[in-house]
Motif scaffolding. Structure first.
Motif, PDB file in Angstrom:
ATOM      1  N   CYS A 175      71.027  65.556  46.613  1.00  0.00           N
ATOM      2  CA  CYS A 175      69.615  65.186  46.742  1.00  0.00           C
ATOM      3  C   CYS A 175      69.251  65.074  48.222  1.00  0.00           C
ATOM      4  O   CYS A 175      69.951  64.414  48.988  1.00  0.00           O
ATOM      5  N   GLU A 210      67.030  63.289  49.500  1.00  0.00           N
ATOM      6  CA  GLU A 210      66.599  61.938  49.847  1.00  0.00           C
ATOM      7  C   GLU A 210      67.780  60.966  49.901  1.00  0.00           C
ATOM      8  O   GLU A 210      67.932  60.213  50.845  1.00  0.00           O
ATOM      9  N   CYS A 211      68.613  60.975  48.832  1.00  0.00           N
ATOM     10  CA  CYS A 211      69.652  59.952  48.755  1.00  0.00           C
ATOM     11  C   CYS A 211      71.069  60.508  48.889  1.00  0.00           C
ATOM     12  O   CYS A 211      72.029  59.744  49.009  1.00  0.00           O
ATOM     13  N   HIS A 248      69.258  64.312  39.127  1.00  0.00           N
ATOM     14  CA  HIS A 248      70.449  63.534  39.492  1.00  0.00           C
ATOM     15  C   HIS A 248      71.417  63.511  38.320  1.00  0.00           C
ATOM     16  O   HIS A 248      71.016  63.564  37.167  1.00  0.00           O
ATOM     17  N   ARG A 280      65.941  58.054  41.188  1.00  0.00           N
ATOM     18  CA  ARG A 280      65.434  56.900  41.932  1.00  0.00           C
ATOM     19  C   ARG A 280      63.975  57.191  42.301  1.00  0.00           C
ATOM     20  O   ARG A 280      63.640  58.334  42.617  1.00  0.00           O
ATOM     21  N   CYS A 305      63.303  59.192  45.397  1.00  0.00           N
ATOM     22  CA  CYS A 305      63.709  60.587  45.461  1.00  0.00           C
ATOM     23  C   CYS A 305      62.599  61.541  45.046  1.00  0.00           C
ATOM     24  O   CYS A 305      62.742  62.761  45.201  1.00  0.00           O
TER      25      CYS A 305
HETATM   26 ZN   LIG Z   1      68.163  61.214  45.168  1.00  0.00          ZN
END
Ligand SMILES: [Zn+2]
Length: 368
Positions: A30, A32-33, A51, A57, A60
């Motif tokens: 991902c 973002e995370c 995910h 999340r 995200c």
């Molecule tokens: Zn993520």
């Protein structure tokens, strides 16, 4: 809201959903995370990354837009690399809005980057993605703007007029889902729907300022002509009300017995004349009026009208030299300036007078 159509592989490169192995073998994380993702390639029009174990999340959700921005940046970098990123001409509409006039003029100039663009691939959502120095002498920031619909793309990006640097925006509609499966299709969409537009360029060449001055000058001319027309129409109405001049050979018409009073402040004025008063400054004021016809009139001269300006309420220091020769000739014996043309005088006075009145009785102007 688009879903995650691309993600990062082990080397940090962007991979599209249609270009990876299905499911957990996609090898992507991902953006973002950093969690591992699975490639969902189920129903035909909804391929996306998710995910593992559906551990989505809220934070995200921003990943898809981040990937879209990154795609655009990579697209723009490629355009620069092949020399295809040519900036459009900067255009600005200069307007002058007055009580009588609404004037517009469009100015434009060219501006191209000198040297390299400085890219910021990981710029925050509303931050610039690149900066450069332009050949017009200012710095430019390049922003990316994605819009949901075509109509919102029509709105020009807001520019800050006081800004001393230029601002350029690459704006594009968010691609449809089917164009986000593979890079080639997505880039195709950017090429078709994306465009570079200027939000702002400071007036370093002085062209906007020059246009403003031209408009102001045009506005003053139109306003001056308008004042002249108003006065000319007023005078024409007054003249039409005056007794007609005989049109043929013969003795001049006898003075009308019921002729209204003669005004000493307006030497040689015609019967029933209308007087226009112009106050230029504390000392200088003028009466404009039609002169009484003298000598025989015949069919050749019957339509001629002669006008004068008289210093008001009487001769002031230097009155005979106060007006430019183009307006008229002082007749010191008569105490008036004989005009060459009515409109020249009106134009000259209208522009300079701070008080203007019209009346059949000059006493109305006392104290003005
Ligand atoms: Zn993520």
């Amino acid at each position: 809201m688009i879903r995650l159509f691309a993600a990062l592989d082990a080397l940090g490169a962007m991979r599209f959903i249609g270009e990876v192995e299905r499911g957990g073998d996609c090898g992507c994380v991902c953006p973002e995370c950093g969690s591992p993702l699975v490639a969902r390639q189920g129903s035909a029009y909804d391929w996306h990354f998710a995910h593992e174990a559906a551990h989505e999340r809220p934070g995200c959700d921003a990943g898809a837009l981040r990937m879209l921005r990154r795609l655009i940046i990579e697209h723009l970098q490629e355009q620069v690399r092949v020399g295809a990123l040519v900036l459009p001409a900067y255009r600005e509409t200069v307007a002058l809005q007055g009580s009588l006039v609404h004037l517009r003029e469009q100015v434009q100039w060219g501006a191209q980057p000198m040297g390299e663009w400085q890219w910021r691939v990981d710029a925050e959502q509303d931050g610039p993605v690149a900066r450069a120095r332009l050949d017009t002498g200012v710095d430019v920031r390049l922003d990316v703007r994605t819009v949901e619909t075509a109509s919102s793309q029509d709105l020009p990006p807001a520019g800050d007029q006081g800004d001393t640097s230029a601002r350029l925006v690459f704006q594009c509609r968010v691609p449809p889902v089917q164009a986000l499966r593979e890079r080639a299709q997505a880039v195709q969409h950017l090429q078709t729907h994306g465009e570079l537009v200027w939000a702002h360029h400071p007036d370093t060449l002085g062209l906007v300022q020059a246009a403003r001055q031209r408009l102001a000058e045009r506005g003053r001319k139109i306003y001056g002509n308008w004042l002249s027309m108003v006065d000319a129409q007023r005078q024409a109405v007054a003249d039409a009300a005056a007794p007609a001049v005989p049109l043929f050979y013969g003795p001049a018409a006898p003075a009308s017995p019921e002729r209204a009073g003669v005004h000493a402040c307006a030497p040689l004025h015609a019967a029933n004349a209308t007087f226009t008063f112009y106050r230029l400054n504390d000392q200088e004021a003028w009466l404009l009026y039609l002169l009484e016809r003298v000598g025989p009139s015949d069919w050749r001269t019957a339509q001629q009208k002669f006008y004068a300006l008289a210093p008001f309420p009487g001769p002031f220091e230097g009155w005979s030299q106060a007006l430019p020769p183009a307006v008229g000739q002082a007749d010191e014996a008569a105490g008036i300036v004989r005009l060459h043309g009515f409109l020249d005088a009106v134009t000259y006075l209208s522009r300079r007078a701070h008080t203007t009145r019209s009346s059949r009785n000059p006493a109305d102007f006392d104290g003005l």
